[in-house]
Motif scaffolding. Structure first.
Motif, short mmCIF file in Angstrom:
data_model
loop_
_atom_site.label_atom_id
_atom_site.label_comp_id
_atom_site.label_asym_id
_atom_site.label_seq_id
_atom_site.Cartn_x
_atom_site.Cartn_y
_atom_site.Cartn_z
N SER A 64 8.61 8.60 7.71
CA SER A 64 9.43 8.61 6.50
C SER A 64 9.43 7.28 5.75
O SER A 64 9.71 7.25 4.56
N VAL A 65 9.11 6.19 6.44
CA VAL A 65 9.07 4.89 5.78
C VAL A 65 7.80 4.15 6.17
O VAL A 65 7.28 4.37 7.26
N PRO A 66 7.25 3.32 5.31
CA PRO A 66 7.71 3.11 3.95
C PRO A 66 7.32 4.28 3.05
O PRO A 66 6.29 4.90 3.24
N ALA A 67 8.20 4.56 2.11
CA ALA A 67 7.93 5.59 1.10
C ALA A 67 7.93 4.89 -0.25
O ALA A 67 8.90 4.24 -0.62
N VAL A 68 6.83 5.00 -0.98
CA VAL A 68 6.64 4.24 -2.21
C VAL A 68 6.62 5.17 -3.41
O VAL A 68 5.93 6.19 -3.41
N ILE A 70 6.13 4.87 -7.68
CA ILE A 70 5.73 4.04 -8.81
C ILE A 70 5.89 4.89 -10.06
O ILE A 70 5.36 5.99 -10.14
N GLY A 71 6.65 4.36 -11.02
CA GLY A 71 6.91 5.11 -12.24
C GLY A 71 7.67 6.40 -11.98
O GLY A 71 7.49 7.37 -12.70
N GLY A 72 8.50 6.41 -10.94
CA GLY A 72 9.28 7.59 -10.60
C GLY A 72 8.51 8.65 -9.85
O GLY A 72 9.06 9.68 -9.48
N ARG A 73 7.22 8.40 -9.59
CA ARG A 73 6.37 9.39 -8.92
C ARG A 73 6.10 8.95 -7.48
O ARG A 73 5.80 7.78 -7.23
N PHE A 74 6.21 9.88 -6.56
CA PHE A 74 5.95 9.59 -5.16
C PHE A 74 4.47 9.29 -4.97
O PHE A 74 3.61 10.09 -5.32
N VAL A 75 4.18 8.09 -4.44
CA VAL A 75 2.79 7.67 -4.23
C VAL A 75 2.36 7.94 -2.80
O VAL A 75 1.23 8.33 -2.56
N GLY A 76 3.26 7.71 -1.85
CA GLY A 76 2.92 7.95 -0.45
C GLY A 76 3.48 6.89 0.46
O GLY A 76 4.39 6.15 0.10
N SER A 77 2.89 6.83 1.64
CA SER A 77 3.35 5.87 2.65
C SER A 77 2.38 4.70 2.71
O SER A 77 1.54 4.52 1.83
N ALA A 78 2.46 3.92 3.77
CA ALA A 78 1.66 2.70 3.88
C ALA A 78 0.17 2.97 3.76
O ALA A 78 -0.53 2.28 3.01
N LYS A 79 -0.33 3.97 4.45
CA LYS A 79 -1.79 4.21 4.41
C LYS A 79 -2.24 4.59 3.01
O LYS A 79 -3.32 4.19 2.58
#
Length: 102
Positions: A64-68, A70-79
């Motif tokens: 569940s973390v990190p959860a990123v 950008i611009g209000g859109r879910f980009v994904g996790s660390a990988k």
């Protein structure tokens, strides 16, 4: 889920983390080195953290973390973020969202 989406839309770059997560630290450091100042939400310090963690899993972020976002859109996790950085598109995404200016 609404709390996560609300927080994710308040700033150009948003990272949901836990204070003890080394990958979270790495992603935050990457963003700072790129010149971004993301909003950081430490789930283990938030009274609603467990609910937000389940909402992030519902978006497909496992772990569940990190959860990123950008611009209000879910980009994904660390990988996902590291892959975007390696192929050069992370910086452009941050510029498009006005999280960095150069």
């Amino acid at each position: 889920m609404d709390k996560v989406r609300d927080l994710a839309s308040k700033k150009a770059a948003v990272i949901f983390t836990k204070s003890s997560c080394y990958m979270c630290y790495s992603i935050k450091t990457l963003f700072y080195e790129l010149g971004a100042s993301p909003a950081i939400h430490e789930l283990d310090h938030d009274p609603n953290g467990r609910d937000m963690e389940w909402a992030l899993r519902g978006l497909g972020c496992d772990p569940s973390v990190p959860a990123v976002f950008i611009g209000g859109r879910f980009v994904g996790s660390a990988k996902d973020v590291i892959s975007l950085h390696v192929d050069g598109s992370l910086k452009q995404m941050l510029m498009d969202a006005k999280a960095i200016w150069f």
